[in-house]
Design an enzyme around this catalytic site. Structure first.
Site, PDB file in Angstrom:
ATOM      1  N   GLU A  28      21.636   6.661 -27.692  1.00  0.00           N
ATOM      2  CA  GLU A  28      21.469   8.097 -27.887  1.00  0.00           C
ATOM      3  C   GLU A  28      22.763   8.841 -27.542  1.00  0.00           C
ATOM      4  OE1 GLU A  28      18.397  11.599 -26.362  1.00  0.00           O
ATOM      5  OE2 GLU A  28      18.799   9.872 -25.075  1.00  0.00           O
ATOM      6  N   LYS A  67      14.433  14.978 -32.517  1.00  0.00           N
ATOM      7  CA  LYS A  67      13.651  14.515 -31.362  1.00  0.00           C
ATOM      8  C   LYS A  67      12.458  15.440 -31.096  1.00  0.00           C
ATOM      9  CE  LYS A  67      14.624  13.041 -26.582  1.00  0.00           C
ATOM     10  NZ  LYS A  67      15.756  12.846 -25.639  1.00  0.00           N
ATOM     11  N   CYS A  74      14.712   8.405 -27.305  1.00  0.00           N
ATOM     12  CA  CYS A  74      14.606   8.443 -25.848  1.00  0.00           C
ATOM     13  C   CYS A  74      13.226   8.900 -25.361  1.00  0.00           C
ATOM     14  CB  CYS A  74      15.739   9.264 -25.265  1.00  0.00           C
ATOM     15  SG  CYS A  74      16.044   8.907 -23.502  1.00  0.00           S
TER      16      CYS A  74
END
Length: 287
Positions: free
Chosen positions: A43, A116, A153
């Site tokens: 990431e 995300k 993540c």
């Protein structure tokens, strides 16, 4: 038999954007030379993980998709190596900022962008200061080798992320990550929890999972010093770890999977046959 060879990169970063992108590109090329077809960098590999503290000057580092050097460089590398590269980047879209991922195909084209969905907010991981929650919904990408789903993540802790991508047809799940020490609790080591969460996704969805992390201590001489624990891994559709890295060295994880065999196992377990979505309405309530 349909096979896919996947890799995840475990890298340390200098905090110099051009150098860190070049370092990542070199690692992608090496993974491609080792036979990887889909290669996952960590990431926000464009530098240090900057979300450990709030600094309004850092918004200047965000760039639109077409102008971001992490994306344009990986497009060149993907074309050169004939690989697919899920590329994490700090995206600017008008006045908005996202923690995003561009899926780049083996011809160097951007297949689309995922933003995300789950944005953390806590000591050392103050992402809500920088990023809006993603507005793309979960994404999967149909490659020449199989269907790949990618979360980012904090997404990896949510079973809903993995299951949603599976319901869209994913055959491999990938999670680029930046995770390490917890500034509020030096005694808390999340690395085993981190692994178990994603191994659980592999088991409950009968799907291979690739997770890659960064290593090293960043901003070591400042009050914001933070260490990252690596331990990148690949789990097979049984949840067994088939490739892994240590907690302090650069490297990569690499594995080849028979997607037809995984699909056969998935059907036999009956997890999707026996779902009862009519009973799950509470899961979608905002409470």
């Amino acid at each position: 038999m349909r096979q896919i060879t996947v890799a995840g990169l475990q890298l340390g970063f200098s905090g110099v954007r051009d150098a860190d992108i070049a370092h990542t590109a070199a690692a992608v090329r090496a993974a491609a030379a080792a036979g990887a077809q889909v290669i996952l960098p960590p990431e926000l590999f464009e530098g240090h993980y900057f979300c450990r503290h709030e600094d309004e000057s850092l918004f200047a580092n965000a760039l639109p998709l077409a102008k971001h050097p992490a994306v344009t460089t990986m497009q060149q590398v993907a074309l050169e190596t004939g690989t697919y590269i899920p590329t994490s980047f700090f995206e600017k879209d008008g006045p908005h900022h996202y923690n995003s991922l561009a899926m780049i195909d083996d011809g160097g084209n951007v297949m689309g962008v995922y933003r995300k969905s789950h944005i953390p907010d806590g000591p050392g991981y103050e992402e809500k200061f920088y990023f809006r929650p993603g507005n793309t919904g979960f994404k999967v990408w149909e490659t020449r080798h199989g269907v790949v789903g990618v979360g980012i993540c904090w997404d990896q802790w949510y079973p809903e992320t993995a299951r949603h991508m599976m319901l869209q047809g994913a055959e491999v799940l990938m999670f680029p990550t930046a995770i390490g020490s917890e500034p509020h609790d030096p005694g808390l080591d999340t690395r085993r929890m981190w692994r178990r969460a994603m191994q659980g996704h592999a088991v409950s969805n009968v799907v291979p999972v690739v997770a890659c992390n960064r290593i090293g201590v960043e901003e070591a001489e400042t009050p914001h010093a933070q260490g990252f624990y690596g331990t990148s891994f690949i789990a097979d559709q049984r949840g067994d770890i088939v490739s892994e890295c240590d907690d302090h060295s650069e490297g990569r994880v690499l594995a080849t999977f028979d997607l037809d065999l995984a699909a056969k196992h998935r059907a036999a377990f009956g997890f999707f046959r026996d779902r009862r979505p009519q009973l799950y309405a509470r899961l979608a309530e905002d409470i």
